[in-house]
Design an enzyme around this catalytic site. Structure first.
Site, PDB file in Angstrom:
ATOM      1  N   TRP A 102      -2.521  15.495   9.858  1.00 25.18           N
ATOM      2  CA  TRP A 102      -3.204  14.792   8.769  1.00 25.18           C
ATOM      3  C   TRP A 102      -3.780  13.468   9.236  1.00 25.18           C
ATOM      4  O   TRP A 102      -4.873  13.077   8.814  1.00 25.18           O
ATOM      5  CB  TRP A 102      -2.272  14.600   7.572  1.00 25.18           C
ATOM      6  CG  TRP A 102      -1.965  15.899   6.889  1.00 25.18           C
ATOM      7  CD1 TRP A 102      -0.733  16.472   6.738  1.00 25.18           C
ATOM      8  CD2 TRP A 102      -2.900  16.822   6.298  1.00 25.18           C
ATOM      9  NE1 TRP A 102      -0.853  17.676   6.089  1.00 25.18           N
ATOM     10  CE2 TRP A 102      -2.162  17.923   5.810  1.00 25.18           C
ATOM     11  CE3 TRP A 102      -4.285  16.828   6.150  1.00 25.18           C
ATOM     12  CZ2 TRP A 102      -2.760  19.012   5.164  1.00 25.18           C
ATOM     13  CZ3 TRP A 102      -4.887  17.914   5.517  1.00 25.18           C
ATOM     14  CH2 TRP A 102      -4.132  18.990   5.033  1.00 25.18           C
ATOM     15  N   ASP A 170      -1.463   7.085   3.574  1.00 29.47           N
ATOM     16  CA  ASP A 170      -1.541   8.410   2.959  1.00 29.47           C
ATOM     17  C   ASP A 170      -0.107   8.816   2.633  1.00 29.47           C
ATOM     18  O   ASP A 170       0.679   9.148   3.518  1.00 29.47           O
ATOM     19  CB  ASP A 170      -2.188   9.386   3.954  1.00 29.47           C
ATOM     20  CG  ASP A 170      -2.204  10.823   3.428  1.00 29.47           C
ATOM     21  OD1 ASP A 170      -1.673  11.073   2.334  1.00 29.47           O
ATOM     22  OD2 ASP A 170      -2.760  11.688   4.139  1.00 29.47           O
ATOM     23  N   LYS A 194       2.153  17.504  -4.030  1.00 31.97           N
ATOM     24  CA  LYS A 194       3.400  17.637  -3.283  1.00 31.97           C
ATOM     25  C   LYS A 194       4.563  17.088  -4.102  1.00 31.97           C
ATOM     26  O   LYS A 194       5.467  17.811  -4.444  1.00 31.97           O
ATOM     27  CB  LYS A 194       3.321  16.884  -1.949  1.00 31.97           C
ATOM     28  CG  LYS A 194       2.751  17.672  -0.772  1.00 31.97           C
ATOM     29  CD  LYS A 194       1.270  17.800  -0.724  1.00 31.97           C
ATOM     30  CE  LYS A 194       0.730  18.632   0.400  1.00 31.97           C
ATOM     31  NZ  LYS A 194      -0.171  17.931   1.291  1.00 31.97           N
TER      32      LYS A 194
END
Ligand code: PLP
Length: 359
Positions: A102, A170, A194
């Site tokens: 990511w 993030d 999530k």
């Protein structure tokens, strides 16, 4: 009806109580005669939901007045593009920390529009093993970007680097896993799917003075300034996902708030890492203990056939989505806020039995 235990990395399991309450009021929201799915984003019912979701984030994370909560779209991937659009004018560069897939995507998105540089890495050999604090920062950086929890690699920051430039994180896979000192961050972003709700809304918590420093040339729909100015209602907000997030936040509050989540999550993680550490030749992990993720427990088994068998047998036992990401293989056991200790205990027992039968 049978509900199984879902260890998916995302979209991830939601609290059963939340799903039930959404179901109960799906057709007729608070005696309005219509569904929340059908309510105007400017009407009284949705306005109350919008305000409550914001207020609950502020309460649960003790967000200071310097910061504001925004509801955006486009996921964390969208944020990866919006950050350089808004905060990286020509001639400036931003620092990124490499903790795997990511973070690499975040870096590449920034480098497409402007200049990003690597300031540190959690890699050792061919695996990511830690959340690095030993960074080589550029003091003129527009911001420093970290991925607080590396969803695929299974590493997590348990303390955050000190930076001169605004710290951007993030937090897609660990927002609200525990209390947080929000004042340390210029901007936090997270796709909801999530740890805090369903897919379709992106949570942003940002320092208003950092937002004020953004470029004015950005089209409104991609401008943090616009979202701040319009209370995230400059266009149609993703009303239903935000409504579900508000219900997840109520559930978090009812279950001890952020501190309650931390206690719950630490216990779940300790349970699974206990099994792993009890049979380290079978459940193999290169990750440094201090950087182990409390959200995504990642390990390999002695060979790929055993990993395949584990995933299939676990699913047959009502423990689904335990397969690791293809880039690292193995298992990835995602145990976000909504996963119960009951599910984790069942998985731990399954792991122990599987190891004994196959070691
Ligand atoms: C899942 C995930 C993403 C991708 O999020 P989208 O909402 O699909 O864009 C980005 N970063 C992290 C850390 C993630 O876990």
């Amino acid at each position: 009806m049978t509900r199984v235990f879902n260890f998916s990395p995302g979209p991830a399991t939601l609290p059963t109580e939340v799903l039930e309450s959404v179901q109960a009021e799906l057709l007729d929201y608070e005696s309005s005669g219509i569904s929340m799915l059908e309510h105007s984003h400017r009407g009284a019912q949705y306005s109350a939901v919008h305000a409550e979701a914001k207020a609950l984030f502020k309460e649960l994370l003790a967000i200071p007045d310097t910061h504001e909560v925004l509801f955006m779209q486009g996921g964390a991937s969208g944020q990866n593009a919006l950050l350089p659009m808004n905060f990286l004018p020509e001639g400036k560069s931003a620092d990124y920390v490499d903790t795997g897939t990511w973070s690499v995507k975040s870096f590449k998105a920034a480098n497409k529009l402007a200049k990003a540089r690597w300031a540190g890495s959690g890699k050792a050999g061919d695996r990511y093993v830690k959340a690095p604090l030993d960074l080589e920062l550029d003091n003129d950086a527009a911001y420093v970007h970290i991925t607080s929890n590396s969803t695929i690699m299974g590493t997590q920051y348990h303390e955050y680097p000190a930076t001169q430039a605004p710290l951007v994180a993030d937090m897609s896979s660990d927002l609200l896993w525990r209390p947080l000192d929000v004042s340390k961050f210029g901007l936090i972003y997270a796709g909801a799917q999530k740890n805090v709700g369903p897919a379709g809304v992106t949570i942003v918590i940002a320092d208003k003075s950092f937002i004020a420093s953004a470029r004015d040339e950005v089209p409104n729909i991609w401008s943090y300034k616009f979202f701040l100015e319009k209370d995230s209602l400059g266009n149609t907000a993703p009303t239903f996902p935000i409504y579900v997030v508000s219900r997840v936040l109520r559930w978090v509050k009812d279950n001890g708030g952020a501190a309650g989540m931390q206690a719950r999550n630490q216990k779940k993680a300790d349970t699974l890492y206990g099994v792993i550490d009890g049979a380290p030749d079978f459940f193999r992990t290169p990750i440094e203990k201090a950087s182990r993720s409390v959200m995504n427990v990642v390990c390999n088994l002695p060979n790929a056939d055993l990993e395949k068998k584990f995933v299939a047998d676990a699913a047959a036992a009502g423990l689904v989505n335990t397969k690791g990401h293809r880039s690292v293989g193995g298992l990835r056991l995602s145990i976000y806020n909504a996963m119960s200790q009951e599910g984790v205990d069942k998985l731990a027992q399954f792991m122990t039995d599987f190891q004994k039968a196959n070691a």
